[in-house]
Design an enzyme around this catalytic site. Structure first.
Site, PDB file in Angstrom:
ATOM      1  N   GLY A  12       0.834  -1.209   0.000  1.00 30.18           N
ATOM      2  CA  GLY A  12       0.000   0.000   0.000  1.00 30.18           C
ATOM      3  C   GLY A  12       0.863   1.252   0.000  1.00 30.18           C
ATOM      4  O   GLY A  12       0.589   2.227  -0.703  1.00 30.18           O
ATOM      5  N   ASP A  71       8.163   5.778   8.429  1.00 30.57           N
ATOM      6  CA  ASP A  71       7.388   5.230   9.525  1.00 30.57           C
ATOM      7  C   ASP A  71       6.188   6.151   9.673  1.00 30.57           C
ATOM      8  O   ASP A  71       6.326   7.379   9.637  1.00 30.57           O
ATOM      9  CB  ASP A  71       8.196   5.157  10.823  1.00 30.57           C
TER      10      ASP A  71
HETATM   11  P1  ITT Z   1       7.159  -0.995   6.490  1.00 36.03           P
HETATM   12  O1  ITT Z   1       7.633  -0.765   7.908  1.00 36.03           O
HETATM   13  O2  ITT Z   1       7.745  -2.221   5.874  1.00 36.03           O
HETATM   14  O3  ITT Z   1       7.285   0.210   5.620  1.00 36.03           O
HETATM   15  P2  ITT Z   1       4.556  -1.185   7.809  1.00 36.03           P
HETATM   16  O4  ITT Z   1       3.148  -1.376   7.324  1.00 36.03           O
HETATM   17  O5  ITT Z   1       5.014  -2.089   8.929  1.00 36.03           O
HETATM   18  O6  ITT Z   1       5.550  -1.300   6.545  1.00 36.03           O
HETATM   19  P3  ITT Z   1       4.744   1.110   9.567  1.00 36.03           P
HETATM   20  O7  ITT Z   1       5.478   0.373  10.608  1.00 36.03           O
HETATM   21  O8  ITT Z   1       5.178   2.506   9.216  1.00 36.03           O
HETATM   22  O9  ITT Z   1       4.725   0.325   8.187  1.00 36.03           O
HETATM   23  O10 ITT Z   1       3.199   1.131   9.997  1.00 36.03           O
HETATM   24  C1  ITT Z   1       2.348   2.048   9.441  1.00 36.03           C
HETATM   25  C2  ITT Z   1       0.898   1.634   9.730  1.00 36.03           C
HETATM   26  O11 ITT Z   1       0.125   2.834   9.907  1.00 36.03           O
HETATM   27  C3  ITT Z   1       0.301   0.935   8.513  1.00 36.03           C
HETATM   28  O12 ITT Z   1       0.444  -0.465   8.594  1.00 36.03           O
HETATM   29  C4  ITT Z   1      -1.151   1.394   8.571  1.00 36.03           C
HETATM   30  O13 ITT Z   1      -1.857   0.594   9.485  1.00 36.03           O
HETATM   31  C5  ITT Z   1      -1.035   2.810   9.128  1.00 36.03           C
HETATM   32  N1  ITT Z   1      -0.889   3.795   8.037  1.00 36.03           N
HETATM   33  C6  ITT Z   1       0.216   4.538   7.725  1.00 36.03           C
HETATM   34  N2  ITT Z   1       0.010   5.292   6.634  1.00 36.03           N
HETATM   35  C7  ITT Z   1      -1.243   5.026   6.236  1.00 36.03           C
HETATM   36  C8  ITT Z   1      -2.032   5.466   5.154  1.00 36.03           C
HETATM   37  O14 ITT Z   1      -1.552   6.300   4.240  1.00 36.03           O
HETATM   38  N3  ITT Z   1      -3.251   4.982   5.050  1.00 36.03           N
HETATM   39  C9  ITT Z   1      -3.759   4.112   5.944  1.00 36.03           C
HETATM   40  N4  ITT Z   1      -3.085   3.619   6.974  1.00 36.03           N
HETATM   41  C10 ITT Z   1      -1.828   4.064   7.133  1.00 36.03           C
END
Ligand code: ITT
Length: 210
Positions: A12, A71
């Site tokens: 995403g 993040d």
């Molecule tokens: P990476 O660390 O591998 O990049 P991750 O999904 O684990 O992937 P994060 O630790 O940064 O990434 O977690 C971010 C979470 O916050 C993500 O899984 C979503 O649940 C939420 N999130 C962040 N940006 C978002 C967006 O643009 N739209 C919807 N939810 C979002």
């Protein structure tokens, strides 16, 4: 700069970055063999700490290149900023101790449970994205983007990922899940941070720094 290397396991986010980059005629690429690299443990207390850690560790696999990681997460005002850095694991019993992400549907369900008795004027929230750019294991710059919105009581829209279906953006009267990746990038926290990164890159190129 024609191509930006992004370190993320989240498809995403990659779509979001590609949408933001397309507007500027830039291509997004993943780190080669990303899925076989050891996962970075996200144990920081701030978005910045985790973003730096991811960018620094993954940049070691692409010597000499600028590698970008973000993040990000959702801060709910009614819950004093939770889930914040634990957004990806919010459905776990103890999100701060969980060692794996929980799925989007379960995370959204928890947000709705937590806000069940919260009236609409108190359902304000923001998405935060801290993007770190690193080269050869060292952060060279960080960028912060924020999007302010309201959490609905039922999901709306089928695009995007994570909390997008619940995140209503008043300015356009839509949730982020009702937007294409390119449209979302105009309003989103990730789009804002990415534009700051591109401005910084342009400046560095002018000054012959990268
Ligand atoms: P990476 O660390 O591998 O990049 P991750 O999904 O684990 O992937 P994060 O630790 O940064 O990434 O977690 C971010 C979470 O916050 C993500 O899984 C979503 O649940 C939420 N999130 C962040 N940006 C978002 C967006 O643009 N739209 C919807 N939810 C979002």
């Amino acid at each position: 700069m024609q191509r930006v290397l992004i370190a993320t396991s989240n498809p995403g986010k990659l779509r979001d970055f590609a949408g933001a980059a397309a507007v500027h005629g830039i291509e997004i690429a993943g780190i080669p063999n990303f899925s076989s690299l050891p996962l970075v443990v996200e144990d920081g207390h701030t978005f910045e700490e985790n973003a730096r850690k991811k960018a620094e560790e993954y940049s070691r696999y692409a010597p000499g290149e600028i590698v970008v990681a973000d993040d990000s997460g959702l801060e709910l005002d009614a819950l004093k900023g939770s889930p914040g850095v634990h957004s990806a694991r919010y459905a776990a019993d103890q999100p701060h101790l969980a060692d794996a992400n929980t799925d989007d549907e379960a995370n959204n369900a928890r947000v709705l449970r937590e806000l069940k008795h919260v009236p609409s004027d108190k359902r304000t929230a923001r998405f935060v994205c801290v993007l770190a750019a690193a080269r050869d294991g060292q952060t060279v710059q960080t960028f912060r983007g924020v999007a302010e919105g309201i959490i609905l009581d039922t999901p709306r829209g089928a695009n995007g990922f994570g909390y997008d279906p619940l995140f209503y953006f008043p300015q356009i009267e839509k949730t982020f899940a009702q937007l294409s990746a390119e449209e979302k990038s105009k309003y989103s926290h990730r789009g804002a941070a990415f534009r700051q990164f591109l401005d910084w890159c342009e400046k560095q190129i002018t000054e012959n720094e990268i």
